[in-house]
Design an enzyme around this catalytic site. Sequence first.
Site, PDB file in Angstrom:
ATOM      1  N   ARG A   1      11.650  -5.417   5.850  1.00 15.90           N
ATOM      2  CA  ARG A   1      11.337  -4.027   5.472  1.00 15.90           C
ATOM      3  C   ARG A   1      12.177  -3.038   6.270  1.00 15.90           C
ATOM      4  NH1 ARG A   1       5.150  -2.089   5.206  1.00 15.90           N
ATOM      5  NH2 ARG A   1       5.076  -2.461   7.453  1.00 15.90           N
TER       6      ARG A   1
ATOM      7  N   ARG B   1      -9.983  -0.123   8.178  1.00 17.19           N
ATOM      8  CA  ARG B   1      -9.479  -1.467   8.479  1.00 17.19           C
ATOM      9  C   ARG B   1     -10.575  -2.342   9.074  1.00 17.19           C
ATOM     10  NH1 ARG B   1      -3.707   0.130   8.848  1.00 17.19           N
ATOM     11  NH2 ARG B   1      -2.409  -1.699   9.146  1.00 17.19           N
TER      12      ARG B   1
ATOM     13  N   ARG C   1      -0.407  -9.253  13.168  1.00 21.51           N
ATOM     14  CA  ARG C   1      -1.034  -8.253  12.283  1.00 21.51           C
ATOM     15  C   ARG C   1      -1.729  -8.932  11.108  1.00 21.51           C
ATOM     16  NH1 ARG C   1       3.837  -4.862  10.865  1.00 21.51           N
ATOM     17  NH2 ARG C   1       2.444  -3.465   9.750  1.00 21.51           N
TER      18      ARG C   1
ATOM     19  N   LYS D   1       0.839  -1.215   0.000  1.00 19.00           N
ATOM     20  CA  LYS D   1       0.000   0.000   0.000  1.00 19.00           C
ATOM     21  C   LYS D   1       0.869   1.259   0.000  1.00 19.00           C
ATOM     22  CE  LYS D   1      -2.155  -1.106   3.891  1.00 19.00           C
ATOM     23  NZ  LYS D   1      -1.487  -2.376   4.269  1.00 19.00           N
TER      24      LYS D   1
ATOM     25  N   ARG E   1      10.709  -1.036  11.618  1.00 14.99           N
ATOM     26  CA  ARG E   1       9.590  -0.692  12.505  1.00 14.99           C
ATOM     27  C   ARG E   1       9.460  -1.760  13.587  1.00 14.99           C
ATOM     28  NH1 ARG E   1       4.471   0.536   8.703  1.00 14.99           N
ATOM     29  NH2 ARG E   1       3.525  -0.656  10.382  1.00 14.99           N
TER      30      ARG E   1
HETATM   31  P1  AMP Z   1       0.313   0.565   9.209  1.00 18.90           P
HETATM   32  O1  AMP Z   1       1.412   1.546   9.177  1.00 18.90           O
HETATM   33  O2  AMP Z   1      -0.827   0.920   8.288  1.00 18.90           O
HETATM   34  O3  AMP Z   1       0.778  -0.868   9.000  1.00 18.90           O
HETATM   35  O4  AMP Z   1      -0.299   0.616  10.696  1.00 18.90           O
HETATM   36  C1  AMP Z   1       0.475   0.294  11.828  1.00 18.90           C
HETATM   37  C2  AMP Z   1      -0.439   0.070  13.027  1.00 18.90           C
HETATM   38  O5  AMP Z   1      -1.170   1.266  13.313  1.00 18.90           O
HETATM   39  C3  AMP Z   1      -1.500  -1.011  12.874  1.00 18.90           C
HETATM   40  O6  AMP Z   1      -0.995  -2.304  13.119  1.00 18.90           O
HETATM   41  C4  AMP Z   1      -2.526  -0.566  13.900  1.00 18.90           C
HETATM   42  O7  AMP Z   1      -2.100  -0.876  15.208  1.00 18.90           O
HETATM   43  C5  AMP Z   1      -2.490   0.957  13.758  1.00 18.90           C
HETATM   44  N1  AMP Z   1      -3.453   1.419  12.718  1.00 18.90           N
HETATM   45  C6  AMP Z   1      -3.146   1.999  11.512  1.00 18.90           C
HETATM   46  N2  AMP Z   1      -4.257   2.253  10.804  1.00 18.90           N
HETATM   47  C7  AMP Z   1      -5.292   1.834  11.573  1.00 18.90           C
HETATM   48  C8  AMP Z   1      -6.702   1.796  11.377  1.00 18.90           C
HETATM   49  N3  AMP Z   1      -7.275   2.239  10.241  1.00 18.90           N
HETATM   50  N4  AMP Z   1      -7.470   1.274  12.379  1.00 18.90           N
HETATM   51  C9  AMP Z   1      -6.913   0.830  13.515  1.00 18.90           C
HETATM   52  N5  AMP Z   1      -5.602   0.809  13.753  1.00 18.90           N
HETATM   53  C10 AMP Z   1      -4.784   1.298  12.793  1.00 18.90           C
END
Ligand code: AMP
Length: 216
Positions: free
Chosen positions: A131, A92, A175, A17, A164
């Site tokens: 990553r 999500r 996840r 993404k 990360r």
């Molecule tokens: P990402 O960078 O999109 O992989 O997001 C990292 C983490 O942020 C996720 O594993 C969630 O803990 C939190 N997070 C990001 N976007 C959302 C969302 N739309 N709803 C809930 N938690 C989120």
Amino acid sequence: MLKKKNLIFVGAPGAGKGTFSAILLEKHPLAHISTGDILRNEIKNDTPLGREAAVLMKEGKLVPDEIVAGMVKKRLAEKDCENGFILDGFPRTVKQAELLEEALKELGRKLDAVIYFKVPDETLLQRLTARQNCKKCGAIFNKLFMPSKKENVCDHCGGELFQRPDDSLETAKSRLEVFYKQTSPLIEYYDGKSLLMSITELDKDKITAQLFAELE
Ligand code: AMP
């Protein structure tokens, strides 16, 4: 100009993404709204929301729907979103999708397309655990599949690359589970609204071509 410019990018963690957002943004000035980035920024600034989110993110769990939906609603009302936006990592859950629909209605906007990046689990885990992100500009690299020219140094700004904390194997696995349980129902939800385009290709250049063919 893009035919479709109010977009959602959905996919499991590591599906691409962020990478394909960056590729699209090189050519088209859309607002990039990554809820993960917004939350990481809250953590960096040590805000009350950041402190709450940090605990959940470390375990690979989702931050509550109302909180992320509120953040996105505020962001969508900003001027730069008028030319179109990519929602990267939001919604999500189906609840978040419903809250988004309400917010867009209030703003007099609508979605044009939902792009689903479908990638096999073994590839996702390989990608996530290798990553690297740039501390300074946020660019994404991968030690195995998309390495930086110089080890641990960003090609774009010379910043230091890091892993990360939630890209460890253990958290990456949680996840993925969270994705299948809580996020994957969105695929059917948006298919039912005739907004869904699935990309099952894994080659970067082929995905880029498909993406531009769909949106331009
Ligand atoms: P990402 O960078 O999109 O992989 O997001 C990292 C983490 O942020 C996720 O594993 C969630 O803990 C939190 N997070 C990001 N976007 C959302 C969302 N739309 N709803 C809930 N938690 C989120």
